[in-house]
Enzyme design. Structure first.
Site, short mmCIF file in Angstrom:
data_model
loop_
_atom_site.label_atom_id
_atom_site.label_comp_id
_atom_site.label_asym_id
_atom_site.label_seq_id
_atom_site.Cartn_x
_atom_site.Cartn_y
_atom_site.Cartn_z
N SER A 109 36.82 -42.86 25.94
CA SER A 109 36.84 -41.42 26.19
C SER A 109 38.21 -40.95 26.65
O SER A 109 39.00 -41.72 27.21
CB SER A 109 35.79 -41.06 27.24
OG SER A 109 34.52 -41.47 26.81
C1 LIG Z 1 32.32 -42.13 23.97
S1 LIG Z 1 31.63 -43.71 23.80
C2 LIG Z 1 31.61 -44.37 25.44
C3 LIG Z 1 32.95 -44.42 26.10
C4 LIG Z 1 33.04 -45.33 27.28
N1 LIG Z 1 32.16 -44.98 28.37
C5 LIG Z 1 34.46 -45.49 27.81
O1 LIG Z 1 34.60 -46.23 28.78
O2 LIG Z 1 35.39 -44.90 27.30
C6 LIG Z 1 29.91 -43.34 23.56
C7 LIG Z 1 29.03 -44.54 23.36
O3 LIG Z 1 27.68 -44.15 23.55
C8 LIG Z 1 26.89 -45.07 22.83
N2 LIG Z 1 25.52 -44.56 22.69
C9 LIG Z 1 25.10 -43.54 21.91
N3 LIG Z 1 23.77 -43.39 22.02
C10 LIG Z 1 23.33 -44.31 22.89
C11 LIG Z 1 22.05 -44.65 23.42
N4 LIG Z 1 20.95 -44.01 23.06
N5 LIG Z 1 21.97 -45.67 24.32
C12 LIG Z 1 23.08 -46.35 24.69
N6 LIG Z 1 24.32 -46.08 24.21
C13 LIG Z 1 24.45 -45.07 23.34
C14 LIG Z 1 27.64 -45.20 21.52
O4 LIG Z 1 27.30 -46.39 20.84
C15 LIG Z 1 29.10 -45.15 21.99
O5 LIG Z 1 29.65 -46.45 22.07
#
Ligand SMILES: C[S@@+](CC[C@H](N)C(=O)[O-])C[C@H]1O[C@@H](n2cnc3c(N)ncnc32)[C@H](O)[C@@H]1O
Length: 416
Positions: free
Chosen positions: A75
């Protein structure tokens, strides 16, 4: 991995200095504990193969795509800083707290590990095994061995029986599944980028019994939640480089809007001189709550730079501007009219009923300014809550929750 540590530390410190300055310009203060964590964790360790200056740019680093769509990323630093700030403010510090992060990548989890310290704990969950494998490897390489990484759909309880002081969601949600509320301690905080009326805000929501009550909110954008809680966003082409963003249950005929846009433009102004700090993201949610029952559809207009430059549209913000569609009129919040250091807000409409649609939107803008530019507050109830138990406000029903939005006056007045 070889890292030029001096260059890395310099870039990191420069990034944090800029984040502090940017937050100050928005009237925000970065908590000292978040600043310290950001100055400590090397972001490049979570973005292998990314050139060092890019690892410290103030933008997301996309790590996985499905077609055109980004589905996983590290992010953007400003978003991480604002959301961690919301968490720290709502919980009065994170030392010793137990945290669940939804959406892994490793970087934010390691910042959380710094914030909670050895007496606290961090679990991070992601639906995608490729992401959890990568996050585990990066966290190990960076030395954050205590962060627990779980691969699961976070729609459901992640570590059954466990309660967290903080759940921080790092994917864009449309709804709040009951598991998120139930995994919180009473008084615990959920920080979640939540889409209401097509507008995403990062809400810090504190649990009070079976209810969640907002503490703060910030404008933001995120990759969408996948799995059982996924809720599709659709884009309709209405002119070259101009789109309408719709939730999956909305119906708009794009040909009708294209036809309307061929008709002359009508512009209306609210007639105010507003201070530059006026938070127009709050106005947008105000317009949504007022217009959603009045127009056939309340939608979000997005436009490419070229479409704005060539004058096809003149939206307030090309990444997401409130708009209404109905028989005989397409209307949207227009670009601002600046006079010296002050500005006015207005609306543009097309179609046989353009004047009435623009006038109506502008009257709602006037009402917002005359009410002292109020900020939205959000309360979240379980889906089965009867109408009679809901407080007054705009009710938005989701699959698992009932949201109630109200507006409370802000201290700083936008009107001069
Ligand atoms: C923007 S990224 C996370 C960024 C991260 N927190 C960082 O440290 O930069 C969003 C993540 O949410 C995950 N995601 C989406 N839907 C999800 C769900 N229902 N349960 C768990 N993870 C999910 C995606 O696979 C993706 O890897």
């Amino acid at each position: 991995m070889t890292v030029d540590t001096l260059e890395s530390a310099n870039l990191r410190n420069r990034m944090v200095d800029q984040l502090i300055a940017d937050q100050a310009a928005k009237g925000l203060t970065l908590p000292a504990s978040v600043e310290a964590a950001l100055r400590t964790v090397p972001r490049e360790l979570y973005a292998p193969n990314t050139p060092l200056p890019e690892a410290y740019a103030n933008s997301a680093i996309v790590t996985k795509r499905r077609g055109e769509e980004s589905i996983s990323s590290v992010s953007a630093p400003f978003l991480i800083a604002e959301m961690l700030g919301q968490a720290v403010d709502a919980l009065d510090g994170l030392k010793g707290r137990h945290v669940l992060e939804i959406g892994s990548g490793g970087y934010n989890a390691s910042l959380l590990a710094e914030l909670v310290g050895p007496a606290g704990s961090v679990t991070t969950v992601d639906i995608d095994p490729e992401v959890t494998d990568r996050a585990s490897a990066c966290l190990a390489a960076a030395g954050y061995h205590d962060v627990k990484v779980v691969c699961a759909d976070a729609e459901h309880p992640v570590e059954p029986g466990r309660r967290y002081d903080l759940i921080i969601v790092t994917a864009g949600a449309w709804d709040i599944p009951s598991a998120w509320r139930e995994q919180l301690t009473d008084g615990g905080v959920l920080v979640v980028p939540l889409r209401t009326f097509g507008l995403t805000r990062s809400w810090a929501l504190r649990r009070a019994g079976q209810e969640l009550v907002s503490h703060s909110h910030r404008q933001c954008g995120f990759v969408s939640v996948q799995g059982a809680g996924a809720h599709e966003v659709r884009y309709l082409d209405i002119a070259d480089g101009v789109h309408l963003r719709l939730d999956e249950d909305q119906q708009v005929d794009p040909a009708m809007v294209t036809e309307l846009m061929l008709q002359p433009r009508r512009q209306a102004w609210a007639g105010f001189s507003l201070a530059p700090r006026t938070v127009l993201a709050d106005l947008d949610l105000w317009l949504a709550t007022r217009l959603v029952g009045e127009a056939d559809e309340f939608v979000i207009l997005t436009a490419q730079e070229a479409a704005v430059e060539s004058g096809v549209v003149a939206p307030a913000w090309r990444f997401g501007t409130p708009a209404t569609v109905e028989t005989g009129a397409f209307c949207y919040r227009s670009e601002l009219l600046w006079t010296g250091q002050k500005f006015d807000v207005g609306a543009i409409a097309h179609g046989p009923h353009a004047s009435a649609a623009a006038k109506r939107m502008v009257e709602h803008m006037r009402a917002w300014v005359e009410a002292s530019s109020p900020s939205p507050a959000l309360r979240v109830f379980a889906a089965q809550t009867p109408d009679g138990d809901l407080p007054a406000g705009t009710v938005l029903d989701k699959r698992h929750s009932r949201l109630v939005l109200t507006f409370t006056p802000t201290e700083e007045k936008g009107l001069s």
